[in-house]
Enzyme design. Structure first.
Site, PDB file in Angstrom:
ATOM      1  N   HIS A   4       0.834  -1.203   0.000  1.00 51.45           N
ATOM      2  CA  HIS A   4       0.000   0.000   0.000  1.00 51.45           C
ATOM      3  C   HIS A   4       0.867   1.250   0.000  1.00 51.45           C
ATOM      4  CE1 HIS A   4       0.641  -1.285   4.185  1.00 51.45           C
ATOM      5  NE2 HIS A   4       0.550  -0.017   4.542  1.00 51.45           N
ATOM      6  N   ILE A   5       0.369   2.275  -0.650  1.00 50.83           N
ATOM      7  CA  ILE A   5       1.076   3.553  -0.749  1.00 50.83           C
ATOM      8  C   ILE A   5       0.412   4.549   0.192  1.00 50.83           C
ATOM      9  CG2 ILE A   5       1.707   5.470  -2.281  1.00 50.83           C
ATOM     10  CD1 ILE A   5       1.465   3.497  -4.641  1.00 50.83           C
TER      11      ILE A   5
END
Ligand SMILES: [Zn+2]
Length: 170
Positions: A124-125
């Site tokens: 995830h960013i």
């Protein structure tokens, strides 16, 4: 001053939860329960990704962008997923700028638990809005209930702006 950490005391609940090990992957859980998107603070679902307001934010408006597939590494992501995640960084910046006018953003990926990944199994960013002097003003926002309330309100606001501006425009 530059090296000072953001003070986010509600994260202790999250950090203490990490050792329980019985909750599985919250991103996959959120993906499987679209009827609970508001409660889960899901902002957008796109073709191959999901965008969620972090329940344990480093700062107001902290968004997480993740592929729908439970993959840990950039290596495992397809070109389509990589492109969509990158476009979603851009769109996240747009919606947050309209909603809460940050002065800047931190965008990053923590790969591996030693690098600070709370959920090392699902890529995830982080998109974290920043304001001049925010390491100081966060000290006054330490009540978890107040934060939860503002997260729900912020989600409504972000969804309204998404509707008005036709975001995410992928
Ligand atoms: Zn997952």
């Amino acid at each position: 001053m530059e090296r000072e950490n953001l003070w986010a005391p509600w994260r202790i609940e999250y950090i203490q939860g990490l050792d329980k090990g019985d909750e599985g992957c919250f991103i996959c859980r959120n993906l499987q329960t679209p009827q609970a998107d508001d409660a889960n603070l899901v902002l957008w679902r796109s073709e191959s990704c999901i965008v969620i307001l972090n329940h344990f934010p480093y700062n107001n408006g902290h968004l997480l962008i993740a592929p729908k597939r439970h993959i840990a590494e950039l290596d495992e992501a397809t070109d389509d997923e990589l492109l969509e995640m990158t476009k979603l960084i851009r769109e996240s910046q747009k919606v947050l700028s309209s909603a809460i006018s940050p002065h800047g953003f931190n965008v990053g990926i923590n790969l591996g638990r030693c690098a600070g990944a709370g959920l090392p199994g699902h890529l995830h960013i982080h998109v974290v809005p920043r304001w001049d002097g925010d390491t100081n003003f966060m000290n006054v926002c330490s009540d978890t209930d107040v934060v939860s309330q503002s997260l729900a309100e912020l989600l409504v606001q972000l969804k309204q702006i998404s509707k008005e501006q036709n975001l995410p425009n992928l």
